[in-house]
Design a protein around this motif. Structure first.
Motif, mmCIF file in Angstrom:
data_model
loop_
_atom_site.group_PDB
_atom_site.id
_atom_site.type_symbol
_atom_site.label_atom_id
_atom_site.label_comp_id
_atom_site.label_asym_id
_atom_site.label_seq_id
_atom_site.Cartn_x
_atom_site.Cartn_y
_atom_site.Cartn_z
ATOM 1 N N VAL A 280 21.120 -9.881 4.477
ATOM 2 C CA VAL A 280 20.542 -9.785 5.405
ATOM 3 C C VAL A 280 21.311 -9.981 6.800
ATOM 4 O O VAL A 280 21.954 -11.216 6.887
ATOM 5 N N SER A 295 16.158 -10.979 13.332
ATOM 6 C CA SER A 295 16.787 -10.426 11.690
ATOM 7 C C SER A 295 16.752 -8.754 12.219
ATOM 8 O O SER A 295 15.978 -8.048 12.800
ATOM 9 N N GLN A 298 15.516 -7.061 6.537
ATOM 10 C CA GLN A 298 15.006 -8.298 5.561
ATOM 11 C C GLN A 298 15.204 -7.593 4.417
ATOM 12 O O GLN A 298 14.862 -8.635 3.239
ATOM 13 N N THR A 336 15.608 -3.331 14.441
ATOM 14 C CA THR A 336 14.926 -3.224 13.207
ATOM 15 C C THR A 336 15.185 -1.653 12.732
ATOM 16 O O THR A 336 15.500 -0.611 13.624
#
Length: 676
Positions: A280, A295, A298, A336
């Protein structure tokens, strides 16, 4: 140990194939009696004996005595081989050549490593420019008189004012961190202790990030489990006890964590993983003290890395929806997966990328051979980079304002040679070439494709001396790995030249479990598909025999770590395939490997005996220590170290003890254990 194995290969392989009437090669071996204990484990109602469980205590006096007695038996055999000294002298001649690394510029200095040929460790030199006389900056050979302290890794600040290096004592993975002022050559601050599986990444020259685990209790350093990794920030001039925990530990329980600061000092990229594949990726904007760690993806099954930044723009390498990898761009405001845009799309060849001079250098594996393409930061192809031949190229990394880069090219008979690459013109010039006592033109490298048991085509490199006749009696050394997404590429080894010039054949198959054809090739050799790896290796040996290169009586099989498991499983499944076997630091007990040191991190490739009855039975069916039935096994040299905390020595200890008991033939079964 890396220098021992080539010598052992030649000595044992030739000795075991010598005519039996040659009395000089016959030694009556009396193996140490290895005590058995009534140790039994129960898995899903199945009782599994473990009679050599006591050898797991690598700190006990009883184990130490066993190690000593095994080494005595081993050398009683080796020292009676008449041509051992001749081989040793030739190896010494071949090894004795100067090796120089590609330089790196930090501040006003150019740094590079050099080894005069027979030094245990390369020395770090520096000079103001290419025409200046170099001076010794750091000589690891001076760390200790007996050579047991080694240089593990190094890191400079961007301006070159500070230098950090990690040292290892006795081969341990536990490191010490030392910081030096490059101008005064004086140490800065206190030494950091108990650092494991880590590099250093500087934030300016104020401090750096590093990773470690909580140190095990006294007496269990070698065998204790390494559980939760932690990323720390160390500010220069402060004690290690004040270091700030940035990420990890029980609140963020990952087994492997690393932190890296971007070239512009703006971003901290954190890679977190619980196994040896998949991670990750997290990013922190260091320009904003109040920014959170966010993040990027994930999904623990995929892998991402930050390879470059350009203001708000982040450039990533990923295998998300691209098993062979692709290069994407996103922004720090919303990094993301939904926002990713392709810069370099996935192809049929595995991609790994580096950056330098404001460009992306994409390295592709085409049937385990390197191709390099140069792209701009917008993903536009600039050119295909010309390489000296078919082989492996490494490097092509540098700072954004560099105008020249360096790369190293090598192949089986092409010594590692450094080239300087002009980023603007695409021209390469020879920078440093070693002078070795052999002629590469005397040797041939073929790449063939053979079919494994299930019909899968597997590539294999075969190297031999020109004019070699396929008599079926050519000693052949078959080496492979087959795991953890590791790609075996063409590379040069001086010890291999000795093998080739004496009429030996070297064969290197790229079996499943490796990364030569991307994540699908890797997954095809993991968990309940692990048997594919062994089948591929066995099929490689059968190809060499069926096509007249050798016969079983002249075949040696070899591998280390996961490759040691490969050899152990091959021996138990096909004892008559090869005459000689070299399992080095092998993972041999597949029911208990995950209970020690870093073993739990290998579960993504192997699975564990506790996760399901089906997985337990699968592991039991091929676990080398559990499948040593009476048989005429190959002459075997098991190598390991009593201080190796990466692969528990007990794996090799237990396998060797069981093999000595089960072996019904008259060839030797030896274990060489490197001790402090």
């Amino acid at each position: 140990m890396k220098h021992l194995l080539p010598l052992v290969v030649l000595v044992v392989a030739f000795a075991c194939n010598a005519p039996k009437e040659n009395a000089q090669t016959e030694v009556n071996l009396s193996y140490p009696i290895t005590e058995k204990v009534d140790s039994i484990d129960t898995y899903f109602d199945t009782r599994v004996p473990d009679p050599y469980r006591w050898l797991e205590d690598d700190m006990s006096a009883q184990t130490a005595d066993w190690v000593k007695s095994q080494n005595e038996v081993t050398f009683s055999y080796l020292e009676n081989i008449p041509f051992r000294d001749l081989i040793k002298q030739r190896l010494k001649t071949l090894y004795d050549y100067e090796r120089v690394s590609a330089p790196n510029k930090y501040g006003d200095w150019e740094y590079f490593y050099k080894n005069d040929g027979l030094q245990n460790q390369s020395v770090l030199y520096r000079r103001k420019d290419a025409n200046a006389e170099p001076e010794v900056f750091l000589d690891p050979n001076q760390f200790s008189k007996d050579g047991t302290i080694s240089l593990a890794s190094t890191s400079f600040t961007d301006d070159g004012k500070l230098f950090g290096y990690l040292i290892s004592i006795g081969g341990s993975d536990w490191r010490k961190v030392i910081i030096m002022d490059t101008e005064t050559m004086e140490l800065v601050g206190d030494t950091l202790h108990n650092v494991k599986f880590s590099g250093l990444s500087w934030k300016g020259y104020e401090g750096f990030y590093y990773s470690s685990y909580d140190k095990p209790k006294e007496g269990s350093v070698l065998s204790a489990k390494t559980q939760y990794h932690k990323l720390y920030y160390h500010k220069l001039g402060t004690p290690q006890t004040d270091d700030k925990l940035i990420f990890g530990g029980e609140k963020q329980p990952y087994r492997y964590i690393s932190g890296s600061v971007s070239e512009d000092d703006r971003y901290l990229a954190i890679s977190a993983a619980s196994s040896t594949s998949g991670n990750v990726l997290f990013i922190k904007d260091l320009s904003n003290p109040n920014s959170k760690i966010i993040s990027v993806d994930q999904d623990m099954e995929t892998e991402e890395s930050l390879i470059a930044t350009d203001g708000e723009r982040l450039i990533l390498q990923t295998n998300t929806n691209a098993p062979n990898n692709r290069i994407v761009q996103t922004t720090i405001s919303n990094p993301t997966t939904e926002t990713w845009e392709d810069l370099i799309s996935e192809t049929e060849n595995v991609l790994s990328a580096n950056t330098g001079g404001g460009y992306i250098f994409a390295s592709y594996l085409e049937d385990a051979k390197t191709m390099i393409k140069q792209f701009d930061l917008g993903g536009q192809l600039i050119r295909d980079v010309a390489l000296p031949g078919i082989g492996s190229a490494y490097g092509f990394g540098g700072k954004m304002d560099d105008t020249e880069l360096y790369f190293t090219f090598t192949s089986f008979t092409y010594p590692s040679t450094i080239f300087k690459y002009n980023i603007g013109s695409g021209e390469s010039k020879l920078y440093e070439q070693p002078d070795i006592d052999f002629n590469p033109e005397d040797y041939v490298t073929d790449q063939i494709f053979y079919k494994s048991k299930d019909g899968t085509e597997v590539p294999m490199f075969i190297v031999y001396k020109k004019g070699l006749e396929k008599t079926g009696k050519n000693p052949t050394y078959l080496y492979a790995y087959g795991g953890f997404n590791v790609s075996l590429r063409p590379s040069f080894s001086t010890s291999r030249i000795l093998w080739l010039e004496n009429g030996g054949i070297y064969a290197q198959p790229n079996i499943r479990g490796g990364g030569e054809y991307g994540e699908e090739w890797h997954k095809a050799g993991t968990k309940m598909q692990k048997q594919n790896v062994f089948d591929d290796f066995i099929a490689a040996g059968e190809y060499l025999i069926d096509n007249g290169y050798t016969t079983s009586d002249y075949l040696a099989i070899a591998g280390g770590s996961n490759g040691g498991l490969l050899v152990g499983a091959t021996m138990t499944q096909r004892p008559k395939l090869a005459r000689v076997a070299f399992p080095a630091v092998g993972v041999m007990d597949m029911l208990r490997y995950h209970k020690f040191t870093a073993g739990a991190g290998w579960a993504s490739d192997y699975g564990t005996s506790e996760e399901s009855e089906e997985m337990f039975q699968y592991l039991l069916d091929y676990s080398p220590v559990h499948n040593l039935d009476p048989a005429d096994y190959p002459a075997t040299m098991v190598t390991t170290a009593d201080h190796d905390d990466r692969v528990v020595p007990a794996h090799s200890f237990k396998f060797a003890a069981g093999l000595q008991e089960a072996h019904t033939g008259d060839t030797p079964v030896l274990i060489r254990i490197e001790t402090d």
